[in-house]
Design a protein around this motif. Structure first.
Motif, PDB file in Angstrom:
ATOM      1  N   ASP A  43     -34.774-117.881  60.857  1.00 21.91           N
ATOM      2  CA  ASP A  43     -33.856-118.033  59.730  1.00 21.91           C
ATOM      3  C   ASP A  43     -34.530-118.439  58.425  1.00 21.91           C
ATOM      4  OD1 ASP A  43     -34.443-120.574  60.635  1.00 21.91           O
ATOM      5  OD2 ASP A  43     -32.395-121.309  60.487  1.00 21.91           O
ATOM      6  N   LEU A  44     -35.847-118.503  58.413  1.00 27.07           N
ATOM      7  CA  LEU A  44     -36.615-118.745  57.190  1.00 27.07           C
ATOM      8  C   LEU A  44     -37.837-117.822  57.214  1.00 27.07           C
ATOM      9  CD1 LEU A  44     -36.604-122.655  57.014  1.00 27.07           C
ATOM     10  CD2 LEU A  44     -35.462-121.110  55.420  1.00 27.07           C
ATOM     11  N   PRO A  45     -38.288-117.386  56.054  1.00 26.26           N
ATOM     12  CA  PRO A  45     -39.461-116.507  56.042  1.00 26.26           C
ATOM     13  C   PRO A  45     -40.713-117.228  56.528  1.00 26.26           C
ATOM     14  CG  PRO A  45     -38.894-117.189  53.819  1.00 26.26           C
ATOM     15  CD  PRO A  45     -37.802-117.698  54.719  1.00 26.26           C
ATOM     16  N   THR A  46     -41.646-116.468  57.049  1.00 24.00           N
ATOM     17  CA  THR A  46     -42.956-117.005  57.422  1.00 24.00           C
ATOM     18  C   THR A  46     -43.985-116.207  56.624  1.00 24.00           C
ATOM     19  OG1 THR A  46     -42.182-117.595  59.620  1.00 24.00           O
ATOM     20  CG2 THR A  46     -44.566-117.467  59.314  1.00 24.00           C
ATOM     21  N   ARG A  47     -44.434-116.804  55.531  1.00 26.82           N
ATOM     22  CA  ARG A  47     -45.305-116.099  54.590  1.00 26.82           C
ATOM     23  C   ARG A  47     -46.787-116.381  54.803  1.00 26.82           C
ATOM     24  NH1 ARG A  47     -41.065-118.089  50.506  1.00 26.82           N
ATOM     25  NH2 ARG A  47     -39.559-116.409  50.563  1.00 26.82           N
ATOM     26  N   ARG A  48     -47.069-117.375  55.633  1.00 22.47           N
ATOM     27  CA  ARG A  48     -48.452-117.713  55.969  1.00 22.47           C
ATOM     28  C   ARG A  48     -49.306-118.048  54.742  1.00 22.47           C
ATOM     29  NH1 ARG A  48     -49.015-112.951  60.503  1.00 22.47           N
ATOM     30  NH2 ARG A  48     -47.624-113.942  61.987  1.00 22.47           N
ATOM     31  N   GLY A  49     -48.649-118.475  53.689  1.00 20.60           N
ATOM     32  CA  GLY A  49     -49.374-118.843  52.479  1.00 20.60           C
ATOM     33  C   GLY A  49     -50.063-117.674  51.804  1.00 20.60           C
ATOM     34  N   SER A  50     -49.626-116.460  52.089  1.00 14.56           N
ATOM     35  CA  SER A  50     -50.331-115.275  51.606  1.00 14.56           C
ATOM     36  C   SER A  50     -49.360-114.282  50.961  1.00 14.56           C
ATOM     37  CB  SER A  50     -51.035-114.593  52.781  1.00 14.56           C
ATOM     38  OG  SER A  50     -51.615-113.375  52.376  1.00 14.56           O
ATOM     39  N   ARG A  51     -49.780-113.698  49.850  1.00  9.39           N
ATOM     40  CA  ARG A  51     -48.970-112.650  49.220  1.00  9.39           C
ATOM     41  C   ARG A  51     -48.842-111.436  50.142  1.00  9.39           C
ATOM     42  NH1 ARG A  51     -51.605-111.932  43.532  1.00  9.39           N
ATOM     43  NH2 ARG A  51     -53.340-112.908  44.603  1.00  9.39           N
ATOM     44  N   ALA A  52     -49.795-111.251  51.031  1.00  9.04           N
ATOM     45  CA  ALA A  52     -49.741-110.123  51.969  1.00  9.04           C
ATOM     46  C   ALA A  52     -48.526-110.228  52.898  1.00  9.04           C
ATOM     47  CB  ALA A  52     -51.023-110.057  52.801  1.00  9.04           C
ATOM     48  N   GLU A  99     -53.751-120.273  52.518  1.00  7.60           N
ATOM     49  CA  GLU A  99     -53.602-118.894  52.949  1.00  7.60           C
ATOM     50  C   GLU A  99     -54.085-118.716  54.376  1.00  7.60           C
ATOM     51  OE1 GLU A  99     -54.073-114.380  51.260  1.00  7.60           O
ATOM     52  OE2 GLU A  99     -55.252-115.971  50.339  1.00  7.60           O
ATOM     53  N   LEU A 100     -53.186-118.238  55.223  1.00  3.89           N
ATOM     54  CA  LEU A 100     -53.434-117.995  56.646  1.00  3.89           C
ATOM     55  C   LEU A 100     -53.926-119.255  57.371  1.00  3.89           C
ATOM     56  CD1 LEU A 100     -55.097-114.487  56.322  1.00  3.89           C
ATOM     57  CD2 LEU A 100     -52.687-115.020  56.681  1.00  3.89           C
ATOM     58  N   ALA A 101     -53.584-120.421  56.820  1.00  2.00           N
ATOM     59  CA  ALA A 101     -53.978-121.727  57.353  1.00  2.00           C
ATOM     60  C   ALA A 101     -55.493-121.872  57.456  1.00  2.00           C
ATOM     61  CB  ALA A 101     -53.322-121.977  58.709  1.00  2.00           C
ATOM     62  N   PHE A 102     -56.188-121.168  56.600  1.00  2.00           N
ATOM     63  CA  PHE A 102     -57.654-121.234  56.589  1.00  2.00           C
ATOM     64  C   PHE A 102     -58.078-122.401  55.725  1.00  2.00           C
ATOM     65  CE2 PHE A 102     -61.844-119.934  54.975  1.00  2.00           C
ATOM     66  CZ  PHE A 102     -62.494-119.801  56.191  1.00  2.00           C
ATOM     67  N   MET A 103     -58.886-123.259  56.281  1.00  2.00           N
ATOM     68  CA  MET A 103     -59.401-124.471  55.648  1.00  2.00           C
ATOM     69  C   MET A 103     -58.390-125.525  55.758  1.00  2.00           C
ATOM     70  SD  MET A 103     -61.653-122.970  52.555  1.00  2.00           S
ATOM     71  CE  MET A 103     -62.516-124.475  52.214  1.00  2.00           C
ATOM     72  N   ASP A 144     -45.772-123.162  57.576  1.00  2.00           N
ATOM     73  CA  ASP A 144     -45.444-121.783  57.239  1.00  2.00           C
ATOM     74  C   ASP A 144     -46.322-120.745  57.946  1.00  2.00           C
ATOM     75  OD1 ASP A 144     -43.999-119.773  55.915  1.00  2.00           O
ATOM     76  OD2 ASP A 144     -45.445-119.709  54.274  1.00  2.00           O
ATOM     77  N   ILE A 145     -46.954-121.117  59.006  1.00  2.00           N
ATOM     78  CA  ILE A 145     -47.662-120.143  59.853  1.00  2.00           C
ATOM     79  C   ILE A 145     -46.947-119.968  61.181  1.00  2.00           C
ATOM     80  CG2 ILE A 145     -49.923-120.536  58.823  1.00  2.00           C
ATOM     81  CD1 ILE A 145     -50.533-122.286  61.347  1.00  2.00           C
ATOM     82  N   ILE A 146     -45.878-120.750  61.375  1.00  2.00           N
ATOM     83  CA  ILE A 146     -45.113-120.727  62.624  1.00  2.00           C
ATOM     84  C   ILE A 146     -43.799-119.991  62.357  1.00  2.00           C
ATOM     85  CG2 ILE A 146     -44.000-122.135  64.389  1.00  2.00           C
ATOM     86  CD1 ILE A 146     -46.089-124.317  63.725  1.00  2.00           C
TER      87      ILE A 146
END
Length: 132
Positions: free
Chosen positions: A88-97, A128-132, A82-84
């Motif tokens: 046709d699908l949302p990219t939320r980057r694991g973040s509410r932002a 979130e943001l693929a951090f960690m 979900d960082i890519i």
């Protein structure tokens, strides 16, 4: 009825070979994956975005295309982190932002996989943001 190749939980390479030669349809393969997702997603939370109807439409489209050496990954469903970006699908980057973020085009890697015949089954969850 789902072909035996899927119920035996053979190595992925056996499933891919069955897709390549046509003894397994992409639709049947995706139906089996959907069954697995339904059975485990409530516990695993593996997907940030997944749409069963969309997945089945894409599988049927793959089955409708001719087998072709130029598309060596024809019918292969993939989970895309979900960082890519995917159009046709949302990219939320694991973040509410980024909760409402819908890219207008696919990332290059997704576009290249699509040209090779693969398709995005769903968006895999990330920290979130693929951090960690």
């Amino acid at each position: 009825m789902i072909p035996a190749v899927m119920t035996n939980f053979l190595p992925l390479s056996a499933d891919l070979q069955a897709l390549a030669v046509g003894t397994l349809t992409t639709r049947h393969y995706v139906e089996t994956l959907i069954e697995r997702i339904r059975a485990r997603e409530a516990t695993l939370h593996a997907f940030a975005a997944f749409d069963e109807a969309r997945a089945l439409r894409l599988a049927e489209a793959c089955d409708a295309t001719p087998r072709d050496e130029a598309r060596p990954l024809r019918g292969v469903p993939l989970g895309v982190k979900d960082i890519i970006d995917t159009a046709d699908l949302p990219t939320r980057r694991g973040s509410r932002a980024y909760a409402d973020r819908q890219p207008d085009r696919d990332a290059d890697v997704v576009a290249r996989l699509d040209r090779a015949g693969a398709f995005t089954l769903g968006k895999a969850a990330t920290t979130e943001l693929a951090f960690m």
